[in-house]
Write a protein that holds these residues in place. Structure first.
Motif, PDB file in Angstrom:
ATOM      1  N   ILE A 213       0.841  -1.196   0.000  1.00 37.01           N
ATOM      2  CA  ILE A 213       0.000   0.000   0.000  1.00 37.01           C
ATOM      3  C   ILE A 213       0.882   1.254   0.000  1.00 37.01           C
ATOM      4  N   LYS A 214       0.555   2.206  -0.835  1.00 38.35           N
ATOM      5  CA  LYS A 214       1.313   3.448  -0.932  1.00 38.35           C
ATOM      6  C   LYS A 214       0.820   4.453   0.123  1.00 38.35           C
ATOM      7  N   PRO A 215       1.684   5.373   0.551  1.00 41.52           N
ATOM      8  CA  PRO A 215       1.331   6.327   1.620  1.00 41.52           C
ATOM      9  C   PRO A 215       0.035   7.088   1.389  1.00 41.52           C
ATOM     10  N   GLN A 216      -0.241   7.447   0.146  1.00 44.23           N
ATOM     11  CA  GLN A 216      -1.462   8.221  -0.108  1.00 44.23           C
ATOM     12  C   GLN A 216      -2.734   7.405   0.140  1.00 44.23           C
ATOM     13  N   ASP A 217      -2.599   6.078   0.274  1.00 47.97           N
ATOM     14  CA  ASP A 217      -3.768   5.220   0.480  1.00 47.97           C
ATOM     15  C   ASP A 217      -3.857   4.682   1.913  1.00 47.97           C
ATOM     16  N   TYR A 218      -2.989   5.133   2.806  1.00 52.90           N
ATOM     17  CA  TYR A 218      -3.028   4.673   4.195  1.00 52.90           C
ATOM     18  C   TYR A 218      -4.347   5.070   4.862  1.00 52.90           C
ATOM     19  N   ILE A 219      -4.848   4.181   5.704  1.00 54.67           N
ATOM     20  CA  ILE A 219      -5.986   4.498   6.567  1.00 54.67           C
ATOM     21  C   ILE A 219      -5.422   4.991   7.890  1.00 54.67           C
ATOM     22  N   GLU A 220      -5.810   6.186   8.319  1.00 60.42           N
ATOM     23  CA  GLU A 220      -5.241   6.777   9.524  1.00 60.42           C
ATOM     24  C   GLU A 220      -6.343   7.366  10.412  1.00 60.42           C
TER      25      GLU A 220
END
Length: 249
Positions: A213-220
């Motif tokens: 998973i790329k950083p722009q798609d992280y769930i936070e």
């Protein structure tokens, strides 16, 4: 007219009593396990007579099967809701990532279905066989996403059963060892929901790596409840899951 009204009130009272019995028994099965709970325990906790419980359900085993049906129906509905949120324009790894992490969030916030499964597995008999007898309709949908992911990410191969196992044991560990969980992050003054969020974030890091998973798609999320669907039930609160109970009352 008065007789009809009286009949409706009696029927409503009977339904509410059955729901109370199911809620109480379900909570006790989850917290203590089937073997440690008796009809007498349920009647005392629910504040209803032992004979009334037998009138509505007959036996503890019947109550267990009814609670199992309720939780199974609910989880199928919830999983269907998660699948319904799959974005059509996203690659398979993003779909798997969102499904896995949102399902885990639900397990941590509303642990009763998983606690019930764990106790059924410990029985190693008819209860386990009954609970595990599922159609697998949803599994094929998720398996298709796994296969697409593995084709698109040859360096990050995953297995559906391994993902399911990791979600289950990571969730159950946090639920069953919650006092220890609070100690782990005690220095950060984290306990309860905050500690569960910390635990969820540990698994999130692993799935980010496993699924590429790329950083722009992280769930936070700042709170795990933010990841729950509107249909989520809190089985410790009768008002939250009255519709589910009503199906079986």
């Amino acid at each position: 007219m008065n007789d009809r009204k009286q009949g409706r009130r009696c029927a409503q009272t009977a339904e509410e009593t059955k729901q109370l019995i199911l809620m109480t028994a379900g909570r006790m099965f989850c917290e203590q396990g089937y073997e440690k709970v008796s009809l007498r325990n349920i009647s005392e906790a629910a504040g209803v007579s032992h004979s009334l419980i037998r009138h509505h359900f007959g036996s503890k085993e019947t109550i267990w099967y009814t609670v199992s049906d309720i939780l199974s129906s609910y989880m199928q509905t919830y999983i269907r809701g998660l699948i319904g949120e799959f974005p059509e324009d996203k690659p398979a790894n993003i779909i798997l990532y969102h499904f896995t992490m949102k399902l885990m969030a639900h397990m941590l916030v509303n642990p009763q279905p998983l606690q019930f499964i764990a106790d059924a597995i410990r029985q190693e008999g008819k209860f386990f066989d009954y609970f595990m007898d599922t159609s697998g309709d949803f599994e094929q949908i998720i398996q298709d996403s796994v296969e697409q992911h593995n084709k698109q990410n040859p360096g990050h191969q995953v297995d559906l059963w391994e993902i399911k196992w990791q979600v289950i044991y990571n969730s159950h560990a946090a639920i069953s060892l919650k006092p220890l969980l609070n100690i782990v992050w005690e220095k950060e003054n984290c306990s309860g929901d905050d500690a569960l969020l910390k635990h969820w974030k540990l698994f999130n890091k692993k799935m980010i790596n496993d699924l590429n998973i790329k950083p722009q798609d992280y769930i936070e999320p700042s709170n795990l409840k933010d990841l729950l669907l509107p249909i989520a039930c809190d089985f410790s609160n009768p008002e939250s899951c009255r519709d589910e109970l009503h199906k079986f009352s």
